[in-house]
Design an enzyme around this catalytic site. Structure first.
Site, PDB file in Angstrom:
ATOM      1  N   LYS A  53     -46.319  12.677 -30.423  1.00 40.81           N
ATOM      2  CA  LYS A  53     -45.433  11.503 -30.462  1.00 40.81           C
ATOM      3  C   LYS A  53     -46.197  10.235 -30.061  1.00 40.81           C
ATOM      4  O   LYS A  53     -46.054   9.191 -30.693  1.00 40.81           O
ATOM      5  CB  LYS A  53     -44.233  11.736 -29.526  1.00 40.81           C
ATOM      6  CG  LYS A  53     -43.278  12.807 -30.038  1.00 40.81           C
ATOM      7  CD  LYS A  53     -42.254  13.254 -28.995  1.00 40.81           C
ATOM      8  CE  LYS A  53     -41.416  14.403 -29.533  1.00 40.81           C
ATOM      9  NZ  LYS A  53     -40.437  14.926 -28.559  1.00 40.81           N
ATOM     10  N   GLN A  97     -38.629  14.645 -22.412  1.00 39.25           N
ATOM     11  CA  GLN A  97     -39.099  15.829 -23.125  1.00 39.25           C
ATOM     12  C   GLN A  97     -38.459  17.083 -22.542  1.00 39.25           C
ATOM     13  O   GLN A  97     -38.448  17.280 -21.331  1.00 39.25           O
ATOM     14  CB  GLN A  97     -40.629  15.915 -23.062  1.00 39.25           C
ATOM     15  CG  GLN A  97     -41.230  16.995 -23.947  1.00 39.25           C
ATOM     16  CD  GLN A  97     -40.966  16.795 -25.432  1.00 39.25           C
ATOM     17  OE1 GLN A  97     -40.859  15.662 -25.914  1.00 39.25           O
ATOM     18  NE2 GLN A  97     -40.851  17.880 -26.175  1.00 39.25           N
ATOM     19  N   ASP A 120     -33.807   9.902 -28.926  1.00 37.72           N
ATOM     20  CA  ASP A 120     -33.631  11.302 -29.315  1.00 37.72           C
ATOM     21  C   ASP A 120     -32.254  11.524 -29.948  1.00 37.72           C
ATOM     22  O   ASP A 120     -32.041  12.524 -30.625  1.00 37.72           O
ATOM     23  CB  ASP A 120     -33.753  12.220 -28.088  1.00 37.72           C
ATOM     24  CG  ASP A 120     -35.083  12.966 -28.040  1.00 37.72           C
ATOM     25  OD1 ASP A 120     -35.628  13.261 -29.119  1.00 37.72           O
ATOM     26  OD2 ASP A 120     -35.560  13.242 -26.925  1.00 37.72           O
TER      27      ASP A 120
END
Ligand code: GUN
Length: 283
Positions: A53, A97, A120
């Site tokens: 990412k 995460q 997200d």
């Protein structure tokens, strides 16, 4: 093999290239889109995902930072960090995460991420917007799959789609996105009695259960298009999806490989969401 590969590497690269003018337009206004990732503890898979990412951010000229907390940190340490990133004007996207080490409660912690920075797309605000048919920041994996479908020119209206898996991050939002585009959608789970009965009827099959070989070629309608979300590590170290690629690619017309398929699109969609969040902040 008869199926054509849906090349996630190529499609993701195209998507990232398409974002560059939007990033340049923000830069011209003195705004550099920024993504902050939070990693708790040391999970090897998370390290790889986060590195990918951050690399994608660098590739498109975005600012990114990784914030690390030890596995034994308190929930207050973590939510304190999230709140400070929520307030930071240089940060447009906050990504926690997953998974979090026990006993941290990911669901509860994630609720602290400001909806407008939840790139997200897992917050109730963003999931609710999706249910309402007015998506804002949508979950990255299903968003990436929809981008792949559009790239392939798949006709979704009136199509029959089966989603295998009902997770909040993939299965449920994928079903909602397909419904919004006029597909007739069936969601199957590990409890589904005769999975093949459903998948054999589907023009489009999305598989996201995290178990290798859940869908095999004999379970597919000839000519179906298959999206394999699974990333499973086999005992010999190889990475494989949830779909038995060899048998499925003999029956399907198009299929995503693992690796090099949906995973690349998840990262690209995350970057797209961060740019969108920065644009929204910029007005
Ligand atoms: N862990 C595995 N996949 C993901 C993802 O898409 N987002 C976050 N935050 N954590 C993950």
């Amino acid at each position: 093999m008869t199926a054509t590969l849906i090349d996630g590497v190529k499609i993701a690269r195209r998507l990232l290239d398409d974002l560059k003018p939007r990033i340049a337009a923000l830069n011209a206004r003195g705004i550099k889109p920024g993504l902050a990732a939070i990693v708790v503890g040391d999970n090897a898979a998370s390290e790889i995902y986060v590195r990918n990412k951050m690399r994608a951010c660098a590739d498109v000229g975005m600012h990114s930072a990784v914030h690390r907390l030890p596995a034994g940190c308190s929930e207050a340490d973590l939510t304190g960090l999230i709140e400070s990133l929520n307030r930071d004007p240089a940060v447009h996207g906050v990504l926690l995460q997953l998974p979090l080490p026990a006993p941290l409660d990911a669901e509860r912690v994630m609720r602290h991420i400001a909806g407008e920075k939840d790139v997200d797309g897992f917050s109730w605000k963003n999931l609710g917007a999706l249910v309402a048919g007015e998506p804002q920041l949508a979950p990255c994996t299903p968003l990436g799959i929809m981008m792949m479908m559009d790239h392939e020119g798949l006709a979704l209206e009136g199509a029959t789609a089966v989603v295998v898996g009902r997770s909040v991050s993939v299965g449920k939002p994928a079903a909602l996105m397909l419904i919004a585009r006029g597909a007739t959608v069936t969601v199957c789970t590990s409890k589904t009695r005769d999975l093949a009965k459903h998948t054999r009827d589907a023009d489009i099959v999305v598989v996201a259960v995290g178990k290798p070989g859940v869908v095999t070629g004999d379970m597919l309608k000839p000519g179906a298009t298959v999206f394999d979300v699974g990333i499973n590590r086999l005992p010999d170290g190889r990475i494989t999806g949830d779909v038995d690629f060899e048998s499925a690619s003999a029956v399907a017309s198009r299929i995503t490989p693992v690796p090099g398929g949906v995973g690349r699109m998840t990262v690209a969609a995350l970057i797209a969401n961060t740019v969108k969040a920065a644009e929204k902040t910029a007005g």
